[in-house]
Scaffold this motif. Sequence first.
Motif, PDB file in Angstrom:
ATOM      1  N   ASN A   1      13.355  -2.098 -15.467  1.00 17.26           N
ATOM      2  CA  ASN A   1      14.485  -2.268 -14.556  1.00 17.26           C
ATOM      3  C   ASN A   1      15.648  -2.983 -15.226  1.00 17.26           C
ATOM      4  N   GLU A   2      15.360  -3.768 -16.258  1.00 14.22           N
ATOM      5  CA  GLU A   2      16.418  -4.496 -16.967  1.00 14.22           C
ATOM      6  C   GLU A   2      16.467  -4.032 -18.421  1.00 14.22           C
ATOM      7  N   GLY A   3      15.928  -4.801 -19.363  1.00 17.54           N
ATOM      8  CA  GLY A   3      16.101  -4.500 -20.778  1.00 17.54           C
ATOM      9  C   GLY A   3      14.845  -4.006 -21.473  1.00 17.54           C
ATOM     10  N   GLY A   4      15.012  -2.995 -22.345  1.00 17.54           N
ATOM     11  CA  GLY A   4      13.913  -2.548 -23.177  1.00 17.54           C
ATOM     12  C   GLY A   4      12.884  -1.723 -22.447  1.00 17.54           C
ATOM     13  N   GLY A   5      13.198  -0.455 -22.175  1.00 19.93           N
ATOM     14  CA  GLY A   5      12.247   0.394 -21.486  1.00 19.93           C
ATOM     15  C   GLY A   5      10.939   0.538 -22.226  1.00 19.93           C
ATOM     16  N   ALA A   6      10.995   0.462 -23.557  1.00 17.60           N
ATOM     17  CA  ALA A   6       9.784   0.476 -24.378  1.00 17.60           C
ATOM     18  C   ALA A   6       9.417  -0.933 -24.822  1.00 17.60           C
ATOM     19  N   ILE A   7      10.363  -1.626 -25.493  1.00 24.89           N
ATOM     20  CA  ILE A   7      10.077  -2.922 -26.121  1.00 24.89           C
ATOM     21  C   ILE A   7      11.213  -3.891 -25.861  1.00 24.89           C
ATOM     22  N   PHE A   8      10.859  -5.098 -25.438  1.00 23.90           N
ATOM     23  CA  PHE A   8      11.788  -6.226 -25.339  1.00 23.90           C
ATOM     24  C   PHE A   8      11.334  -7.250 -26.362  1.00 23.90           C
ATOM     25  N   PHE A   9      12.201  -7.597 -27.321  1.00 25.87           N
ATOM     26  CA  PHE A   9      11.873  -8.515 -28.418  1.00 25.87           C
ATOM     27  C   PHE A   9      12.992  -9.533 -28.525  1.00 25.87           C
ATOM     28  N   VAL A  10      12.695 -10.796 -28.229  1.00 26.35           N
ATOM     29  CA  VAL A  10      13.684 -11.868 -28.369  1.00 26.35           C
ATOM     30  C   VAL A  10      13.075 -13.022 -29.153  1.00 26.35           C
ATOM     31  N   SER A  11      13.618 -13.257 -30.333  1.00 26.69           N
ATOM     32  CA  SER A  11      13.267 -14.424 -31.136  1.00 26.69           C
ATOM     33  C   SER A  11      14.393 -15.435 -30.953  1.00 26.69           C
ATOM     34  N   ASN A  12      14.112 -16.499 -30.213  1.00 28.40           N
ATOM     35  CA  ASN A  12      15.155 -17.443 -29.828  1.00 28.40           C
ATOM     36  C   ASN A  12      15.859 -18.075 -31.021  1.00 28.40           C
ATOM     37  N   ASP A  13      15.105 -18.371 -32.086  1.00 30.16           N
ATOM     38  CA  ASP A  13      15.726 -18.985 -33.262  1.00 30.16           C
ATOM     39  C   ASP A  13      16.118 -17.951 -34.314  1.00 30.16           C
ATOM     40  N   ARG A  14      16.033 -16.668 -33.942  1.00 29.18           N
ATOM     41  CA  ARG A  14      16.462 -15.547 -34.795  1.00 29.18           C
ATOM     42  C   ARG A  14      15.699 -15.503 -36.118  1.00 29.18           C
TER      43      ARG A  14
END
Length: 398
Positions: free
Chosen positions: A342-355
């Motif tokens: 419904n929001e982000g990443g229909g397959a994969i959502f990947f967030v590394s906060n410190d990049r």
Amino acid sequence: MKSLVVLLALGVATATLPACGRPDDPGAGRPVAATAAVPSAVPSNGTAPSGSPPARVGFGGPGRTASPKPADAVPRAGNPHGGAAVPAQARAVDTSRPTRTVGNGTPAGCTSAAVVRAVAAGGIITFDCGPDPVTITMTATAKVVNRVGGRVVLDGGGKVTLSGGGSRRILYLNTCDGAQNWTTSHCQNQDHPTLVVQNLTFRDGNSTGERAEGGGGGAIFVRGGRFRVVNSRFVDNRCDRTGPDLGGAALRVLSQYDNQPVYVVNSTFTGGICANGAALSSIGVSWTVLNSVFRNNRAVGSGANPARGGTPGGGSGGAIYCDGNAFTVRIAGTIIEDNRANEGGGAIFFVSNDRTGTMRIEGSTLRRNPSAGFETKGLPGIFFLGARAPTLTTSHLT
């Protein structure tokens, strides 16, 4: 008593989980709807306690709980055309000499109570439920007791389905849960127990309403130790439908030993529904997914993470949701199709906060994974914030 209080305080202090990623992080620019073409390919050692319980068979028996019902023939798990090499540490365990067996040769001996007792006792666990496939509907969650030793292995022989009956989580390991016995002073980073599930189907697990450790994990919840899944199927599992960071209709994993990866090998995930990560979900955990299939899973939350004003949050990672700081994801020989967020990443959502996090996709196909809210330009079905753009090798994203 004083030492116990100190130990508990230490566990709480060290168990803090990383902050959650923000889709509209000003440091990375706001997410955009992806309509661009697919990019071209770009190039310690702890000691587990010894002494598992002695061999024991026949954990089943009449009169314990309702007998399992016959199941249809179990389809083969995973992507048979995957082709990704499977390292030794990711393969199925040899269960030819089990520590204990659930059942006594008939379906009547394979009960929920027998599974719960076997998992609590630990070791290598197999099933003897007769010649035909069976479904065991769990009337209680099977929980790993951390002091049982170094390894807990469940092998269904390709014929056993464990069902949550649509009302409960199926399997649970948490090295930081005092009720399951603390075995070290650093529960969030210890090498044991190792939990392996192989040749099993997990169906209709449901962790809705579970709040400990943030919830999630409709079929299996794991925190600490080591965990891997081999030749297994996850079908129609559920967790809470709202929440900015809650997830994992099939698997929710936190705090793996020395950030070693969770291996998911030759396995299939279908029909999962959760706020986020309708198949896999984690915080600060690395994954290696080999020769597997993710199909028709849905992240149904609304409002993303952190939740927009007036929303409950969630809705990201139709199949896979990964958040945290330094972690890696490798996907090889895998099909991810017809999932939705419904929001982000229909397959994969990947967030590394410190990049610092990285992702590789090798020899895989991602198709028809709509992101109703946002995704990263040029990466259909993916929202990504990390150290650098994902590495794509002989893969197809449409």
